[in-house]
Scaffold this motif. Structure first.
Motif, PDB file in Angstrom:
ATOM      1  N   LYS A  59      42.207  16.080  26.373  1.00  0.00           N
ATOM      2  CA  LYS A  59      41.380  16.444  27.533  1.00  0.00           C
ATOM      3  C   LYS A  59      40.142  15.548  27.599  1.00  0.00           C
ATOM      4  N   GLU A  60      39.857  14.823  26.475  1.00  0.00           N
ATOM      5  CA  GLU A  60      38.706  13.891  26.515  1.00  0.00           C
ATOM      6  C   GLU A  60      39.014  12.698  27.398  1.00  0.00           C
ATOM      7  N   GLY A  61      40.333  12.320  27.395  1.00  0.00           N
ATOM      8  CA  GLY A  61      40.671  11.097  28.126  1.00  0.00           C
ATOM      9  C   GLY A  61      41.818  10.402  27.417  1.00  0.00           C
ATOM     10  N   VAL A  62      41.967   9.120  27.635  1.00  0.00           N
ATOM     11  CA  VAL A  62      43.045   8.366  26.982  1.00  0.00           C
ATOM     12  C   VAL A  62      42.395   7.434  25.965  1.00  0.00           C
ATOM     13  N   LYS A  63      42.945   7.482  24.735  1.00  0.00           N
ATOM     14  CA  LYS A  63      42.374   6.666  23.661  1.00  0.00           C
ATOM     15  C   LYS A  63      43.401   5.620  23.213  1.00  0.00           C
ATOM     16  N   PHE A  64      42.926   4.375  23.070  1.00  0.00           N
ATOM     17  CA  PHE A  64      43.763   3.286  22.565  1.00  0.00           C
ATOM     18  C   PHE A  64      43.192   2.892  21.207  1.00  0.00           C
ATOM     19  N   SER A  65      44.001   3.018  20.150  1.00  0.00           N
ATOM     20  CA  SER A  65      43.486   2.723  18.800  1.00  0.00           C
ATOM     21  C   SER A  65      44.368   1.722  18.083  1.00  0.00           C
ATOM     22  N   THR A  66      43.729   0.925  17.240  1.00  0.00           N
ATOM     23  CA  THR A  66      44.494   0.021  16.391  1.00  0.00           C
ATOM     24  C   THR A  66      43.742  -0.183  15.084  1.00  0.00           C
ATOM     25  N   ARG A  67      44.460  -0.685  14.093  1.00  0.00           N
ATOM     26  CA  ARG A  67      43.789  -1.033  12.838  1.00  0.00           C
ATOM     27  C   ARG A  67      44.479  -2.274  12.278  1.00  0.00           C
ATOM     28  N   GLY A  68      43.720  -3.065  11.526  1.00  0.00           N
ATOM     29  CA  GLY A  68      44.280  -4.273  10.939  1.00  0.00           C
ATOM     30  C   GLY A  68      43.522  -4.642   9.687  1.00  0.00           C
ATOM     31  N   ASP A  69      43.777  -5.844   9.210  1.00  0.00           N
ATOM     32  CA  ASP A  69      43.131  -6.270   7.953  1.00  0.00           C
ATOM     33  C   ASP A  69      41.611  -6.288   8.086  1.00  0.00           C
ATOM     34  N   ILE A  70      41.113  -6.640   9.272  1.00  0.00           N
ATOM     35  CA  ILE A  70      39.647  -6.798   9.365  1.00  0.00           C
ATOM     36  C   ILE A  70      38.969  -5.483   9.705  1.00  0.00           C
ATOM     37  N   GLY A  71      39.776  -4.468  10.138  1.00  0.00           N
ATOM     38  CA  GLY A  71      39.105  -3.212  10.492  1.00  0.00           C
ATOM     39  C   GLY A  71      39.876  -2.437  11.535  1.00  0.00           C
ATOM     40  N   THR A  72      39.142  -1.583  12.258  1.00  0.00           N
ATOM     41  CA  THR A  72      39.807  -0.707  13.243  1.00  0.00           C
ATOM     42  C   THR A  72      39.110  -0.844  14.595  1.00  0.00           C
ATOM     43  N   ALA A  73      39.791  -0.358  15.642  1.00  0.00           N
ATOM     44  CA  ALA A  73      39.188  -0.351  16.988  1.00  0.00           C
ATOM     45  C   ALA A  73      39.688   0.885  17.732  1.00  0.00           C
ATOM     46  N   ASN A  74      38.793   1.538  18.442  1.00  0.00           N
ATOM     47  CA  ASN A  74      39.143   2.696  19.272  1.00  0.00           C
ATOM     48  C   ASN A  74      38.501   2.511  20.638  1.00  0.00           C
ATOM     49  N   ILE A  75      39.315   2.612  21.696  1.00  0.00           N
ATOM     50  CA  ILE A  75      38.753   2.511  23.050  1.00  0.00           C
ATOM     51  C   ILE A  75      39.146   3.771  23.796  1.00  0.00           C
ATOM     52  N   VAL A  76      38.171   4.509  24.293  1.00  0.00           N
ATOM     53  CA  VAL A  76      38.452   5.734  25.048  1.00  0.00           C
ATOM     54  C   VAL A  76      38.102   5.499  26.518  1.00  0.00           C
ATOM     55  N   CYS A  77      39.044   5.811  27.381  1.00  0.00           N
ATOM     56  CA  CYS A  77      38.794   5.745  28.831  1.00  0.00           C
ATOM     57  C   CYS A  77      38.845   7.161  29.366  1.00  0.00           C
ATOM     58  N   ARG A  78      37.783   7.542  30.060  1.00  0.00           N
ATOM     59  CA  ARG A  78      37.732   8.893  30.616  1.00  0.00           C
ATOM     60  C   ARG A  78      38.150   8.850  32.083  1.00  0.00           C
ATOM     61  N   GLN A  79      38.587  10.023  32.556  1.00  0.00           N
ATOM     62  CA  GLN A  79      38.904  10.139  33.992  1.00  0.00           C
ATOM     63  C   GLN A  79      37.661   9.777  34.787  1.00  0.00           C
ATOM     64  N   ASN A  80      37.860   8.964  35.821  1.00  0.00           N
ATOM     65  CA  ASN A  80      36.714   8.595  36.656  1.00  0.00           C
ATOM     66  C   ASN A  80      37.210   8.400  38.078  1.00  0.00           C
ATOM     67  N   THR A  81      36.905   9.401  38.912  1.00  0.00           N
ATOM     68  CA  THR A  81      37.372   9.286  40.304  1.00  0.00           C
ATOM     69  C   THR A  81      36.179   9.066  41.246  1.00  0.00           C
TER      70      THR A  81
END
Lengths: 14, 257
Positions: free
Chosen positions: B164-186
């Protein structure tokens, strides 16, 4: 890392 | 006899640029309803389905259902020779072994004919039932392309989670992690800048970024992209093609250990 599934495991050929 | 005349020839150019790196050879099926293609990538992990409805063509003549096997790289090479404003006509004789692409400049002062050999491709056609999805995200296509590109510099798989927060795109690799959250925006000026999330229930799936980045080559086709997720099904990434159809990419998930 992890197991990649195939598309053919979800959709059957017609 | 087949003769399909597309005034907005640039659409066909963009369609080929979207699929030529994912699929090598494919059958284009022509029927009264339209011009379509369904093909898997060589590893059978992804599938692309294209539909250009007959109504979207200025002139659509298809005397008999026809399936034309083409090498998409060669087809893309020929379509690259069409101007962005050219009218593109696809012509083929029933039972012929070639297809002709005709490019007409808007002022009709330049007409080009490119003829390509057809191939025999025995491709497996998959049945894709209409599905109910646990979550459908509609967002700016440039935004999605940027997210896939950025995440692939950190890791090779993306976890897409819708809550319900939104859509989250996450990844992790040798150098670290990344999380991107996109919220509904109309509350945006232009409708194509909106992010709309329909969630029946939370869902989270893991995919290979290599394929996602390949799908985003279709970004020039549409300002928006729709990402449909369900925990038992491949993700469907869809770009509309003007008012005449769509290009849909299906990607099987990865099972994280």
């Amino acid at each position: 890392r992890g197991v990649q599934l195939n598309i053919t495991e979800f959709y059957r050929s017609t | 006899m087949l003769e399909l005349r597309l005034v907005q020839g640039s659409l066909l150019k963009k369609v080929l640029e979207s699929v030529k790196d994912l699929v090598n050879d494919a059958n284009f099926d022509c029927s009264a309803t339209g011009f379509s293609l369904q093909a898997m990538d060589s590893s059978h992990v992804a599938l692309v389905a294209l539909l250009l409805r007959s109504e979207g063509f200025e002139h659509y003549r298809c005397d008999r259902n026809l399936s034309m096997g083409m090498n998409l790289n060669n087809m893309a090479k020929m379509l690259k020779c069409a101007g962005n404003d050219d009218i593109v006509t696809i012509k083929a004789d029933d039972g012929g072994d070639t297809v002709t692409f005709m490019f007409e400049s808007p002022t009709q002062d330049k007409i080009a004919d490119f003829e390509m050999k057809l191939m025999d491709i025995d491709s497996e056609h998959l049945g894709i039932p209409e599905a109910e999805f646990q979550a459908i995200v509609r967002m700016p296509s440039a935004e999605f392309a940027r997210i896939c590109k950025d995440l692939s510099s950190i890791g090779d798989t993306v976890v897409i989670s819708v809550t319900k927060e939104g859509v989250k795109f996450s990844t992790r690799g040798d150098i670290g992690t990344a999380n991107i959250v996109c919220r509904q925006n109309t509350t945006v000026d232009k409708p194509e800048d909106a992010t709309v999330i329909e969630m029946q229930e939370p869902v989270s799936l893991t995919f290979a970024l290599r394929y996602m980045n390949s799908f985003t080559k279709a970004t020039p086709l549409s300002n928006q992209v729709t990402i449909s997720l369900s925990s038992e099904l491949p993700v469907v990434v869809e770009y509309k093609v003007a008012e005449m159809g769509y290009i849909r990419f299906y990607l099987a998930p990865k099972l994280e250990e």
